[in-house]
Design a protein around this motif. Sequence first.
Motif, PDB file in Angstrom:
ATOM      1  N   LEU A  48      46.044  46.294  50.797  1.00  0.00           N
ATOM      2  CA  LEU A  48      45.286  45.418  49.903  1.00  0.00           C
ATOM      3  C   LEU A  48      45.480  45.834  48.442  1.00  0.00           C
ATOM      4  CD1 LEU A  48      41.878  44.917  51.761  1.00  0.00           C
ATOM      5  CD2 LEU A  48      43.480  43.126  51.083  1.00  0.00           C
ATOM      6  N   ALA A  49      45.394  47.128  48.165  1.00  0.00           N
ATOM      7  CA  ALA A  49      45.536  47.611  46.784  1.00  0.00           C
ATOM      8  C   ALA A  49      46.922  47.310  46.222  1.00  0.00           C
ATOM      9  CB  ALA A  49      45.250  49.110  46.728  1.00  0.00           C
ATOM     10  N   ALA A  50      47.930  47.312  47.088  1.00  0.00           N
ATOM     11  CA  ALA A  50      49.308  47.094  46.633  1.00  0.00           C
ATOM     12  C   ALA A  50      49.546  45.674  46.131  1.00  0.00           C
ATOM     13  CB  ALA A  50      50.287  47.411  47.764  1.00  0.00           C
ATOM     14  N   THR A  51      48.635  44.748  46.424  1.00  0.00           N
ATOM     15  CA  THR A  51      48.809  43.365  45.970  1.00  0.00           C
ATOM     16  C   THR A  51      48.272  43.144  44.564  1.00  0.00           C
ATOM     17  OG1 THR A  51      46.654  42.578  46.826  1.00  0.00           O
ATOM     18  CG2 THR A  51      48.518  42.590  48.363  1.00  0.00           C
ATOM     19  N   PHE A  52      47.693  44.196  43.946  1.00  0.00           N
ATOM     20  CA  PHE A  52      47.004  43.992  42.672  1.00  0.00           C
ATOM     21  C   PHE A  52      47.946  43.602  41.539  1.00  0.00           C
ATOM     22  CE2 PHE A  52      45.257  45.889  38.672  1.00  0.00           C
ATOM     23  CZ  PHE A  52      44.233  44.961  38.499  1.00  0.00           C
ATOM     24  N   ALA A  53      49.163  44.140  41.501  1.00  0.00           N
ATOM     25  CA  ALA A  53      50.085  43.807  40.404  1.00  0.00           C
ATOM     26  C   ALA A  53      50.319  42.302  40.339  1.00  0.00           C
ATOM     27  CB  ALA A  53      51.410  44.553  40.581  1.00  0.00           C
ATOM     28  N   SER A  54      50.596  41.700  41.502  1.00  0.00           N
ATOM     29  CA  SER A  54      50.783  40.249  41.540  1.00  0.00           C
ATOM     30  C   SER A  54      49.468  39.515  41.296  1.00  0.00           C
ATOM     31  CB  SER A  54      51.361  39.827  42.894  1.00  0.00           C
ATOM     32  OG  SER A  54      52.641  40.376  43.092  1.00  0.00           O
ATOM     33  N   GLY A  55      48.391  40.019  41.880  1.00  0.00           N
ATOM     34  CA  GLY A  55      47.099  39.353  41.744  1.00  0.00           C
ATOM     35  C   GLY A  55      46.588  39.341  40.316  1.00  0.00           C
ATOM     36  N   ARG A  56      46.745  40.449  39.611  1.00  0.00           N
ATOM     37  CA  ARG A  56      46.285  40.514  38.219  1.00  0.00           C
ATOM     38  C   ARG A  56      47.087  39.575  37.336  1.00  0.00           C
ATOM     39  NH1 ARG A  56      47.348  43.087  33.374  1.00  0.00           N
ATOM     40  NH2 ARG A  56      49.247  43.991  34.206  1.00  0.00           N
ATOM     41  N   ALA A  57      48.413  39.556  37.546  1.00  0.00           N
ATOM     42  CA  ALA A  57      49.248  38.643  36.765  1.00  0.00           C
ATOM     43  C   ALA A  57      48.867  37.195  37.043  1.00  0.00           C
ATOM     44  CB  ALA A  57      50.726  38.885  37.093  1.00  0.00           C
ATOM     45  N   LEU A  58      48.542  36.908  38.301  1.00  0.00           N
ATOM     46  CA  LEU A  58      48.173  35.544  38.687  1.00  0.00           C
ATOM     47  C   LEU A  58      46.880  35.108  38.007  1.00  0.00           C
ATOM     48  CD1 LEU A  58      48.716  33.142  40.664  1.00  0.00           C
ATOM     49  CD2 LEU A  58      47.204  34.302  42.251  1.00  0.00           C
ATOM     50  N   ARG A  59      45.890  35.990  37.973  1.00  0.00           N
ATOM     51  CA  ARG A  59      44.587  35.621  37.413  1.00  0.00           C
ATOM     52  C   ARG A  59      44.578  35.676  35.889  1.00  0.00           C
ATOM     53  NH1 ARG A  59      38.834  38.723  37.825  1.00  0.00           N
ATOM     54  NH2 ARG A  59      39.733  39.788  36.043  1.00  0.00           N
ATOM     55  N   ASP A  60      45.086  36.774  35.324  1.00  0.00           N
ATOM     56  CA  ASP A  60      44.984  36.989  33.881  1.00  0.00           C
ATOM     57  C   ASP A  60      46.208  36.511  33.108  1.00  0.00           C
ATOM     58  OD1 ASP A  60      42.554  38.165  34.421  1.00  0.00           O
ATOM     59  OD2 ASP A  60      43.388  40.188  34.511  1.00  0.00           O
ATOM     60  N   GLY A  61      47.331  36.330  33.830  1.00  0.00           N
ATOM     61  CA  GLY A  61      48.557  35.953  33.137  1.00  0.00           C
ATOM     62  C   GLY A  61      49.231  37.165  32.516  1.00  0.00           C
ATOM     63  N   VAL A  72      33.562  32.536  42.188  1.00  0.00           N
ATOM     64  CA  VAL A  72      33.078  31.351  41.471  1.00  0.00           C
ATOM     65  C   VAL A  72      33.590  31.375  40.033  1.00  0.00           C
ATOM     66  CG1 VAL A  72      31.030  30.153  40.616  1.00  0.00           C
ATOM     67  CG2 VAL A  72      31.045  31.109  42.934  1.00  0.00           C
ATOM     68  N   ARG A  73      33.447  32.537  39.391  1.00  0.00           N
ATOM     69  CA  ARG A  73      33.948  32.704  38.021  1.00  0.00           C
ATOM     70  C   ARG A  73      35.461  32.496  37.960  1.00  0.00           C
ATOM     71  NH1 ARG A  73      33.936  38.683  36.763  1.00  0.00           N
ATOM     72  NH2 ARG A  73      35.577  38.439  38.328  1.00  0.00           N
ATOM     73  N   ASP A  74      36.193  33.122  38.896  1.00  0.00           N
ATOM     74  CA  ASP A  74      37.644  33.012  38.883  1.00  0.00           C
ATOM     75  C   ASP A  74      38.101  31.578  39.119  1.00  0.00           C
ATOM     76  OD1 ASP A  74      37.678  35.703  38.468  1.00  0.00           O
ATOM     77  OD2 ASP A  74      38.263  36.250  40.510  1.00  0.00           O
ATOM     78  N   LEU A  75      37.382  30.841  39.953  1.00  0.00           N
ATOM     79  CA  LEU A  75      37.750  29.448  40.215  1.00  0.00           C
ATOM     80  C   LEU A  75      37.562  28.596  38.968  1.00  0.00           C
ATOM     81  CD1 LEU A  75      38.694  27.396  42.313  1.00  0.00           C
ATOM     82  CD2 LEU A  75      36.309  27.081  42.986  1.00  0.00           C
ATOM     83  N   ILE A  76      36.472  28.842  38.243  1.00  0.00           N
ATOM     84  CA  ILE A  76      36.220  28.105  37.001  1.00  0.00           C
ATOM     85  C   ILE A  76      37.295  28.420  35.962  1.00  0.00           C
ATOM     86  CG2 ILE A  76      34.622  27.901  35.045  1.00  0.00           C
ATOM     87  CD1 ILE A  76      32.335  28.369  37.045  1.00  0.00           C
ATOM     88  N   ASN A  77      37.741  29.676  35.920  1.00  0.00           N
ATOM     89  CA  ASN A  77      38.697  30.113  34.891  1.00  0.00           C
ATOM     90  C   ASN A  77      40.152  29.981  35.323  1.00  0.00           C
ATOM     91  OD1 ASN A  77      36.551  30.859  33.241  1.00  0.00           O
ATOM     92  ND2 ASN A  77      36.490  32.951  34.040  1.00  0.00           N
TER      93      ASN A  77
END
Length: 419
Positions: free
Chosen positions: A172-185, A98-103
């Motif tokens: 799942l853990a290996a996707t974090f580099a892309s996922g973090r960049a996607l969420r936080d920039g 919910v938080r991530d969708l808002i942000n």
Amino acid sequence: RGLIQDPLFVPELRKLFLKQIRRESGELLDSVLVSYFEAPHSFTGEDMVEISCHGSPLILRRLLDLGQNLGARLAEPGEFTLRACKNGKMNLTQAEAVRDLINAQTDAAAVQALRQLNGELSGALQPAQHKLIQIIVRLESALEFVEDDLPPIEASQIKRDLVEVIEIISRLAATFASGRALRDGIKVTIVGAPNVGKSSVFNRLVGRDRAIVTDIAGTTRDTISELIVLSGIPVSLTDTAGIRSAAGEIEELGVERTHRAAADSDLLLVMTDGSKETTAEDLAIIAEAKETKHIIAVNKCDLPFRANLDGVLALSKVVHVSAVTGEGLDQLSAAIIEPFGTVDSETAGLLITDSRHYDLLRRAQSSLENSDELLDQSASEELVLVGLHSALRFLGEITGETTADDILAEIFSSFCIGK
């Protein structure tokens, strides 16, 4: 009833009612829509009344003041979502979504948040948790009822199942580099000597004349930042003053801010002028950048090449560009996001975007790998089970099944007020 000033009003379930809210003086404040949801059929799972008013900040402020005067209080950050989580309306990963969708700053980030909100992360973890519980049950049974060691066939099956669980968690853990960049920039800072074309390339990447560009060296005296999106990833791009021996106090402050911005960035974009001989300043900047994640952009490739960079660019990603013609800008954009992974909002699978989730996945993986090593060493079931139980607890913390109240409080403190 106090807000609406109608003691006879009793809202019916799941119906909208148009009502007027008046101030204490009787003056009309706003016409609103009122709806009533009975537990457990509400967002939080509790009895809930929703009032939808017009979006004027002034009206909202006065409506909140009226409510507080009647004994209501402002919700704590994330309080409604926390209540929904505690009342079983969603698990912790869905609440965080919910938080991530808002942000969300990009379409791709919103898609990932929606996937998590729909329960995909907990669904992806479920097979690993289920298989891990089966392994634990088999080992606990062997511990209780079998005096001898596990039969080779049984031990081999447990080994295969354990490796499968480790692989699920590792993927799942290996996707974090892309996922973090996607969420936080990511933060990208353009550095280089004066007058090599930093501001021109910055304007090209931004898509408009954001930075002043002249032929006078040292035109840029301060850092300028803009948010752009490259392949679904938000990029905070910063143009900086040219790095050289400062000619005055103002330029010295600009160079100091350049160094601060460079130290705070995820990636350095080092600009050089390919149409001129390489200077000692260029070489010093490149040498310093090689200690960090960086790209070297050789500008002015539309002009004859005169730079003497032989041997200097080894082990560096190099892109030749022209701020005048735009040549090489697509390759430069791709090179910027390459170290962080590309994300296609339509084809990307589920990504781990939260550092809390990533940390717990890595801890679970480490515990399982330790148990796997103990199995290979034919260690006792008691020792093997220690790591398995720890891993199961870590996975449970991701979805909130085993998360302590103080950790929940820390998570929800990052939410916006109310939701």
